[in-house]
Structures are given as C-alpha cells and as structure tokens.
Design a protein around this motif. Structure first.
Motif, mmCIF file in Angstrom:
data_model
loop_
_atom_site.group_PDB
_atom_site.id
_atom_site.type_symbol
_atom_site.label_atom_id
_atom_site.label_comp_id
_atom_site.label_asym_id
_atom_site.label_seq_id
_atom_site.Cartn_x
_atom_site.Cartn_y
_atom_site.Cartn_z
ATOM 1 N N PHE A 1 0.243 3.886 -2.831
ATOM 2 C CA PHE A 1 -1.000 4.642 -2.694
ATOM 3 C C PHE A 1 -0.839 5.785 -1.692
ATOM 4 N N GLY B 1 0.785 -1.228 0.000
ATOM 5 C CA GLY B 1 0.000 0.000 0.000
ATOM 6 C C GLY B 1 0.815 1.276 0.000
ATOM 7 N N ASN C 1 -0.794 9.779 -2.579
ATOM 8 C CA ASN C 1 -2.088 10.285 -2.101
ATOM 9 C C ASN C 1 -3.247 9.842 -2.997
ATOM 10 N N ILE C 2 -3.281 8.558 -3.281
ATOM 11 C CA ILE C 2 -4.304 8.022 -4.171
ATOM 12 C C ILE C 2 -5.466 7.416 -3.396
ATOM 13 N N ALA C 3 -5.159 6.668 -2.344
ATOM 14 C CA ALA C 3 -6.219 5.999 -1.587
ATOM 15 C C ALA C 3 -5.776 5.837 -0.140
ATOM 16 N N ASP C 4 -6.742 5.765 0.750
ATOM 17 C CA ASP C 4 -6.421 5.515 2.154
ATOM 18 C C ASP C 4 -7.561 4.733 2.800
ATOM 19 N N ASP D 1 -10.465 1.917 1.364
ATOM 20 C CA ASP D 1 -10.230 1.872 -0.085
ATOM 21 C C ASP D 1 -8.836 1.349 -0.393
ATOM 22 N N ARG D 2 -7.845 1.799 0.397
ATOM 23 C CA ARG D 2 -6.482 1.310 0.177
ATOM 24 C C ARG D 2 -6.387 -0.184 0.453
ATOM 25 N N LYS D 3 -6.994 -0.635 1.545
ATOM 26 C CA LYS D 3 -6.962 -2.057 1.873
ATOM 27 C C LYS D 3 -7.594 -2.882 0.760
ATOM 28 N N LYS D 4 -8.709 -2.404 0.211
ATOM 29 C CA LYS D 4 -9.374 -3.128 -0.874
ATOM 30 C C LYS D 4 -8.470 -3.233 -2.091
ATOM 31 N N ARG D 5 -7.807 -2.140 -2.443
ATOM 32 C CA ARG D 5 -6.924 -2.152 -3.617
ATOM 33 C C ARG D 5 -5.733 -3.087 -3.401
#
Length: 361
Positions: A127, A124, A131-134, A137-141
């Motif tokens: 990301f 992660g 600064n794309i996801a946190d 949402d980050r865990k899912k990606r």
C-alpha cells in the motif's frame, strides 16, 4: 473453443524464453568464459483461473522461470506476454504497474520476512509503495487481509519471530494479496513447513483462488502436493519443458521417461500399493547446465535413448494417441506396458568429471 476465445483465456504466454547467467573470470578485467543455461527455450501458456504446476529436480530452472515471469529477472531471449502485453521491454514505471497484478509467495517463510519489522508494516508495504492507502485506512486494510488468511488482526504489532512457520507463510500470502493481483507465483510455498501445516496452507490457497478468482503458477518438488493443487503440470529438466499435460493424464500415463521416473519416486499413502510399486532408477547425475548435452538433454540418463536422441532435439508436441493438450518432448515416448524399471540407458556416455588420482599404497 475458437482460436480467439482460447487466446482470450490465456493470461500469461511464455514464448521461447531463455535465461543465461554469465560466468566471469579475472581480477581487474573480468571476462565471460561460460554461461549457465538456467532456462533454455521454454514455451508455456497460463490460463485464467487455473493452477499450473511446475515440477522437476533442483536446478532444472523452475524457480528461474518463475522469476522471469514476475519480472525479477530480465530474460536473455524470448518473450513473456501478460494479458496481451509484452512485458520483456517494460520501462521501470510500467513494470511497477505490472507488479500490482503479479505477486509472489516465496519458499522460506523465515527468510522472506524482515525480522526487525512488525507484521502490520510488512503486509502494509504494498500500500505504501503504490501510494494506495496510509494511516488508519492502511491499518484497516492490513487487518482485513490478516483475517482473510486466518491470522488474528489483533497481532498487527507483533514481530515475525512471534509466529509459527505456518503463520509466517500466511503473512506472506496476505502481503501477496494486498494489491488484489490476478496472478500469484508460488515458489515452493509449503516445502519448509510440517506436513500437517502444508495441508492448511494448500487449502487456504485453494479457498482464496475460488473466492478471488486467482491464477496460480505453483512450483514444487513434492509430486503429491502438485497433483492435489494443479489443473495442468509442466515437467522441467535442465532448463527445458519435458512434458506438459492435465494433471490426471500425466499421473495416469506419463509419456516422457523422465516424468515416469519422477512419478515412480513419489510417496504412496497406501502401504499395499506402495509395496507393489517399482521405482525407476536413473543412472548417472544431472549434466551440468554450463555445458548441456546435445540433442535431448535427458538422453545420457534415459532408459529408452537411441542414436537419434543424441543428434536431434525433440520438439514439445502432441504425440500419437495423446490428447490435444498433452505435449511431450521425446522421440520415443513411454507406451502402455513399457517396463523402465529394468532398463538401462541406451547410449553410453563418457564421464566429463576430472579423473581422480590413483590410490597409493
């Protein structure tokens, strides 16, 4: 293909790239006394969607060239163009944006992962940095990436030590894919793995390339691996490209004596064919990159070397009878029927190593 179409097909262009590492001496006032010529005038083009293999002995400069392409090393001279933009003069902010498109898979799956951090945090990181996801949402990606490379998403909270070598390299692949790059530089990604695991990782990289439209620069010293994955192959020797050709053409008829010697040392699966094969034995050691030889850098070890090779550096060009994309840097390229297994270097060289003291009785 027109010149405009051919140019549009090029993702990365390396033009006259030089990378020297200074050698300094002194305690208080350090003075540069010499330079290591790691990469010394390399020209390459990487086409979109292809795999360009780079091979050569340890110390030939292939990994240094890869780090220049990814922007990890600033070049001493020359230019690297990515998608039409010269990256050699990028500012820090523009380089950060460039690195979203260019990622790297490292050789050591153990050393390239922080053992104190969990896998979900490692994958992660891209990301978080961009600064794309946190949060959720980050865990899912991250879990989607783990599933994409063949890892169990439920192992998100495990540490790297809880995975095998092949699984750790898959973690490195997942991290490289996080930002959906266009180019991935694979720096000997399977050399530290068992043979059976190597095949799995190579097949994974090939499947990902087909699915995501990736472009690879694949660095390796295992010629059988390079042959399996590469569309074109560049052979490097002492900081320079000795030969560049499509993989089938290079393996069927290498034109540079160094390429022929490398291929003669490759392992052969068929025992009958392996018994008939003869190896080209090169004399001497690889010269020092601090003080490379004049002319052709391979001439002290070359079985076809002549006086011209000492005085004149050969250009990397198409030789008579070769295809338009088969380039060789040799004044006297290997011809069909040449037997280099019984030849010796044509130019005598005095050793530059310090003399050893005479034995006393």
């Amino acid at each position: 293909m027109t010149a405009e179409a051919a140019q549009d097909d090029v993702l990365v262009s390396v033009e006259g790239v030089v990378k020297y590492f200074p050698i300094k001496q002194g305690i208080v006032f350090k003075k540069e006394v010499a330079r290591v010529h790691a990469v010394d005038g390399v020209d390459l083009k990487v086409r979109r969607g292809e795999t360009l293999g780079i091979v050569g002995e340890s110390g030939c400069g292939k990994s240094t060239l890869a780090r220049c392409v990814t922007g990890l090393y600033p070049v001493t001279a020359g230019r690297i163009t990515y998608d039409g933009e010269d990256i050699t003069g990028f500012s820090r902010s523009r380089m950060k944006a460039f690195r979203r498109d260019v990622q790297m898979i490292f050789q050591d799956p153990y050393g390239s992962l922080n053992p104190r951090r969990r896998v979900g945090s490692i994958i992660g990181d891209p990301f978080a940095i961009h600064n794309i996801a946190d949060g959720a949402d980050r865990k899912k990606r991250v879990q989607e990436l783990m599933e994409l490379v063949g890892l169990n998403p439920e192992h998100y909270n495990r540490f790297p030590a809880e995975f095998s070598g092949g699984q750790r390299q898959r973690i490195g692949v997942a991290r490289a894919l996080a930002l959906k790059p266009k180019l991935i530089v694979c720096d000997e990604p399977v050399s530290a793995l068992d043979v059976s695991i190597q095949a799995q990782v190579i097949n994974l990289l090939k499947d990902l390339q087909d699915e995501l439209g990736l472009t690879y620069v694949f660095i390796a010293h295992d010629l059988s691996v390079v042959r399996h994955v590469s569309d074109r192959i560049a052979v490097m020797y002492l900081g320079k490209v000795a030969e560049l050709a499509d993989a089938p053409a290079l393996y069927e008829q290498p034109r540079h004596p160094y390429s022929a010697a490398l291929l003669s040392a490759a392992s052969i699966a068929d025992p009958d064919e392996a018994e008939r094969a003869e190896r080209i034995i090169l004399i001497g050691d690889v010269p020092s990159p601090i003080d490379p030889p004049s002319g052709c850098r391979f001439h002290p070890r070359c079985p076809k070397a002549q006086e011209r090779c000492v005085a004149e550096e050969p250009a990397l060009v198409v030789r008579d009878g070769d295809a338009a994309d088969h380039l060789t840097a040799c004044h006297f390229p290997v011809e069909p029927g040449d037997d280099l297994t019984r030849a010796h270097a044509g130019i005598s060289q005095e050793s530059t190593a310090p003399a050893l003291p005479e034995a006393t009785t």
